[in-house]
Motif scaffolding. Structure first.
Motif, PDB file in Angstrom:
ATOM      1  N   HIS A 195       0.828  -1.297  -0.028  1.00 18.56           N
ATOM      2  CA  HIS A 195      -0.018  -0.033   0.017  1.00 18.56           C
ATOM      3  C   HIS A 195       0.970   1.268  -0.031  1.00 18.56           C
ATOM      4  N   LYS A 196       2.090   1.292   0.749  1.00 22.91           N
ATOM      5  CA  LYS A 196       2.949   2.441   0.595  1.00 22.91           C
ATOM      6  C   LYS A 196       3.397   2.503  -0.662  1.00 22.91           C
ATOM      7  N   LEU A 222      -5.131  -1.077  -9.310  1.00 22.97           N
ATOM      8  CA  LEU A 222      -4.560   0.292  -9.478  1.00 22.97           C
ATOM      9  C   LEU A 222      -4.606   0.608 -10.718  1.00 22.97           C
ATOM     10  N   LYS A 239      -3.907  -6.468  -3.109  1.00 25.71           N
ATOM     11  CA  LYS A 239      -4.138  -7.556  -3.852  1.00 25.71           C
ATOM     12  C   LYS A 239      -4.288  -7.937  -5.089  1.00 25.71           C
ATOM     13  N   ASP A 292      -4.505 -12.481   5.137  1.00 26.33           N
ATOM     14  CA  ASP A 292      -4.031 -12.036   6.275  1.00 26.33           C
ATOM     15  C   ASP A 292      -2.712 -11.133   6.159  1.00 26.33           C
ATOM     16  N   SER A 293      -2.792 -10.031   5.197  1.00 21.58           N
ATOM     17  CA  SER A 293      -1.995  -9.204   5.086  1.00 21.58           C
ATOM     18  C   SER A 293      -2.417  -8.017   5.207  1.00 21.58           C
ATOM     19  N   TYR A 294      -1.831  -7.035   6.039  1.00 19.19           N
ATOM     20  CA  TYR A 294      -2.503  -5.870   6.154  1.00 19.19           C
ATOM     21  C   TYR A 294      -1.913  -4.548   5.056  1.00 19.19           C
ATOM     22  N   CYS A 295      -0.773  -4.971   4.433  1.00 18.91           N
ATOM     23  CA  CYS A 295       0.247  -4.188   3.839  1.00 18.91           C
ATOM     24  C   CYS A 295       0.355  -4.174   2.408  1.00 18.91           C
ATOM     25  N   ALA A 342       1.665   1.751  -3.628  1.00 20.24           N
ATOM     26  CA  ALA A 342       0.702   1.897  -4.382  1.00 20.24           C
ATOM     27  C   ALA A 342       0.569   3.395  -5.232  1.00 20.24           C
TER      28      ALA A 342
END
Lengths: 187, 156
Positions: free
Chosen positions: A103-104, A149, A144, A138-141, A106
């Motif tokens: 996400h950082k 995007l 997917k 189970d990944s917050y970062c 993206a």
């Protein structure tokens, strides 16, 4: 008159029509029927030149990048398809997303894609870029799938894909490019 | 140096600030200390000529559900010995003094523990998030962390 094989006319475009088309006789103000032959050839030429110089943005974010480097090096030699890497999005036609997108990251992916000139294509390489891969659950970062995007033309499965698979993906994209219609009637 | 000898040395110097020695099943053994005196014990471990732990190999945060801990792995290049140091923190206010003026390498490790566990290192030179984006909410490696549904409009 039946053409004589020995003394007939040489192959090629026929003689011009005896009577020129009257102005306003065409149903639409587009190009005439003969012009379509010329436009079809222009499509072929433009598509051929685009697929033969797919400069890709060097964009390796994880271990798929190692396979990407190997595919670009002398053993697999992607240069023979006209695919060479560029270090700037402004000279690139193809974004090869090779690896995990967090996400950082993206925002950067989106910005680099926006900086590329049209026409631009995207290949999503490997499980992480396709769907999130091993980080799907189970990944917050991890994002997917990079298709959340930017639009993707070709997906290459594998974790990571071998260079042969990457080359197959590039060749699939070349086939897609050859089908594009750039000129002529939209209908 | 034996862990028991080192523990006795520390116990003699710092008294109640040194709580216990956890030697069973872990290598190196861990000296459990009170969080408030982490900095002075660390300075003593580095500066004492018989100990001279000049290298902080690792600094990690741990979540034990009912409490947090910060674990320090120390090594001495001079004497070739190693020891662990651990400080338990209450879950409500996890904070303890920084050691980044004892070992400068501690700064990145402390930032990581702050980022992922929310442990506050008082007096740190630069305590910011290091891995996650600046505007991330929460500390993901806590056991009670709830994932956000969206981040910047992208589904998590």
């Amino acid at each position: 008159m039946s053409p004589d094989p020995a003394h007939g006319q040489p192959p090629g475009p026929g003689p011009p029509p005896a009577a020129p088309l009257a102005h306003g006789s065409a149903p639409s103000p587009g190009l005439g029927p003969e012009a379509h032959v010329m436009v079809g050839n222009a499509d072929l030429f433009v598509n051929w030149s685009r697929k033969s110089s797919l400069w890709y943005l060097l964009f390796a974010t994880a271990c798929c990048g190692i396979e990407l480097m190997q595919a670009g090096a002398s053993r697999y030699d992607m240069d023979r398809f006209g695919a060479v890497f560029r270090a700037t999005p402004r000279q690139s036609d193809l974004m090869l997303v090779a690896g995990t997108i967090t996400h950082k990251m993206a925002d950067r992916v989106k910005r680099l894609y926006d900086q590329m000139p049209e026409p631009k294509y995207v290949i999503s390489m490997g499980s992480c870029a396709n769907t999130g891969g091993p980080f799907y659950k189970d990944s917050y970062c991890v994002v997917k799938g990079v298709d959340l995007l930017i639009p993707v033309d070709v997906y290459i499965p594998g974790c990571p894909p071998r260079p042969e698979a990457l080359i197959d993906g590039i060749m699939s994209l070349q086939k897609i490019i050859m089908r594009k219609k750039n000129f002529g009637a939209k209908a | 140096m034996e862990a028991q000898v080192l523990f006795d040395t520390l116990k003699g110097k710092f008294g109640d600030a040194v709580v216990e020695l956890q030697g069973e099943g872990c290598s190196p053994a861990f000296v459990v200390v009170a969080p408030a005196s982490v900095q002075e014990i660390a300075r003593f471990l580095r500066d004492d000529p018989a100990l001279s732990f000049d290298s902080l190999m690792c600094l990690s945060g741990v979540d034990y559900k009912e409490k947090f801990a910060v674990a320090y792995h120390l090594h001495s290049m001079k004497h070739r010995h190693a020891i662990g140091m651990k400080a338990f923190l209450p879950r409500e206010t996890p904070s303890l003094p920084t050691v980044d003026d004892v070992w400068p390498a501690a700064n990145f490790h402390e930032r990581e523990a702050f980022d992922l566990f929310g442990i506050v290192f008082e007096g740190s030179k630069d305590l910011r998030r290091i891995l996650l984006p600046e505007d991330w909410e929460g500390h993901p490696l806590r056991k009670d962390y709830k994932y956000p549904d969206f981040y910047h409009g992208i589904k998590v």
